[in-house]
Design a protein around this motif. Structure first.
Motif, mmCIF file in Angstrom:
data_model
loop_
_atom_site.group_PDB
_atom_site.id
_atom_site.type_symbol
_atom_site.label_atom_id
_atom_site.label_comp_id
_atom_site.label_asym_id
_atom_site.label_seq_id
_atom_site.Cartn_x
_atom_site.Cartn_y
_atom_site.Cartn_z
ATOM 1 N N ASN A 40 0.880 -0.735 -0.154
ATOM 2 C CA ASN A 40 -0.065 -0.110 -0.254
ATOM 3 C C ASN A 40 0.656 1.284 -0.376
ATOM 4 O O ASN A 40 0.906 2.440 -0.803
ATOM 5 N N ARG A 220 -6.599 3.729 5.925
ATOM 6 C CA ARG A 220 -5.399 3.208 4.786
ATOM 7 C C ARG A 220 -5.884 1.790 4.308
ATOM 8 O O ARG A 220 -5.671 1.755 3.369
ATOM 9 N N ASP A 221 -6.985 0.928 4.882
ATOM 10 C CA ASP A 221 -7.180 -0.253 4.015
ATOM 11 C C ASP A 221 -7.613 0.017 2.863
ATOM 12 O O ASP A 221 -8.062 0.337 1.443
ATOM 13 N N ALA A 224 -5.685 1.428 0.256
ATOM 14 C CA ALA A 224 -5.214 -0.272 -0.144
ATOM 15 C C ALA A 224 -6.698 -0.333 -0.980
ATOM 16 O O ALA A 224 -6.310 -0.936 -2.227
ATOM 17 N N SER A 227 -6.199 1.077 -4.395
ATOM 18 C CA SER A 227 -4.913 0.776 -5.323
ATOM 19 C C SER A 227 -5.205 0.014 -5.797
ATOM 20 O O SER A 227 -4.263 -0.494 -5.926
#
Ligand SMILES: [Zn+2]
Length: 288
Positions: A40, A220-221, A224, A227
């Motif tokens: 990530n 943040r997940d 990820a 992306s």
């Protein structure tokens, strides 16, 4: 807040600043047990490198859109396992080397994300070393490894090394409920919802700290997920909701703000002030 979260936020900030200043070295190595987390981070850096906007990654330029769809021709991810072995073979590194001398397609740079660096044998590392010693000016290597100790000293001396720790604290039912509500409240255009929600547990410093800490990880997940990472998430519905409503930049801001607020909660700052600040900062992070 666990070390890993501090590290991730600090790392994002530090490395992105280096990219924006135009000072990122040609080789960077991230050591992390959690491969999704380091991937990530690597993708975020690669995205920033190809971005043509002002504050990188801008999230809106065509390069950013391609990068977040995992579809940018100048970002190359490989784990060197082309030939069905666990090792990152010297042949795959040689292929990367010859490919690296071909100019970028669209961006001004070409970024190689080398996954599973711990599987790179000595021969392969020596091959990578050659290109790290004299890389084409437009080439950047981001090496991901779960064990830095498996990397040769000569390679380590050529790259910037960052270690990222992983937190394994389990999430309680109460924390889970609060995080779910917080995601809903943050995305709700009615600001009172967020105020109502945060005032419920802001006096419980331990709980408030944990909720913000977990919220930061959920953001943040979502980043990820945006992306292209499609692994298992702790909060799958919330990850989807955040990912669908917010830009990559807002998600990153939100993750950072939650991390900062978590520190303030732990410093026992005045609760009423903190509720107001929290609502303001959370909304500002997502540009609302
Ligand atoms: Zn951009």
């Amino acid at each position: 807040m666990s070390d890993s979260d501090k590290n991730f936020e600090n790392l994002c900030e530090t490395v992105l600043k280096t990219v924006n200043d135009g000072n990122l070295p040609h080789g960077t190595l991230f050591e992390c047990e959690d491969e999704a987390l380091s991937l990530n981070l690597a993708r975020l850096i690669a995205n920033a490198l190809v971005c043509s906007g002002e504050s990188k990654p801008c999230g809106v330029c065509s390069a950013c859109r391609k990068a977040s769809a995992n579809n940018h021709p100048d970002i190359i991810e490989t784990d060197g396992k082309a030939k069905k072995s666990d090792a990152f073979t010297v042949d795959s590194v040689r292929e990367i080397r010859s490919n690296a001398f071909i100019a970028p397609n669209e961006a001004d740079v070409k970024v190689y994300i080398l996954k599973n660096g711990q599987n790179m044998n000595e021969q392969a590392q020596n091959a990578i070393l050659k290109i790290l010693e004299e890389p084409p000016s437009y080439v950047y290597f981001i090496i991901l490894t779960t064990q830095k100790s498996k990397t040769l000293e000569t390679v380590l001396s050529r790259v910037s090394v960052y270690s990222l720790a992983v937190s394994n604290q389990t999430v309680t039912d109460e924390e889970r409920k609060c995080v779910k509500e917080l995601v809903e409240a943050v995305l709700n255009p009615n600001e009172l919802k967020l105020m109502e929600h945060t005032s419920k547990y802001i006096k419980n410093n331990r709980l408030a700290g944990r909720v913000l800490e977990i919220m930061s990880a959920v953001c943040r997940d979502a980043l990820a997920r945006k992306s292209g990472f499609s692994g298992d998430f702790d909060f799958p519905d919330e990850v989807l909701a955040l990912c669908g409503s917010l830009t990559a930049k807002s998600l990153m801001n939100l993750a950072n703000v939650c991390g900062e607020l978590c520190k303030s909660v732990k410093r026992n700052i005045n609760n009423n002030l903190l509720t107001v600040r929290m609502c303001y900062e959370l909304k500002r992070a997502i540009g609302r």
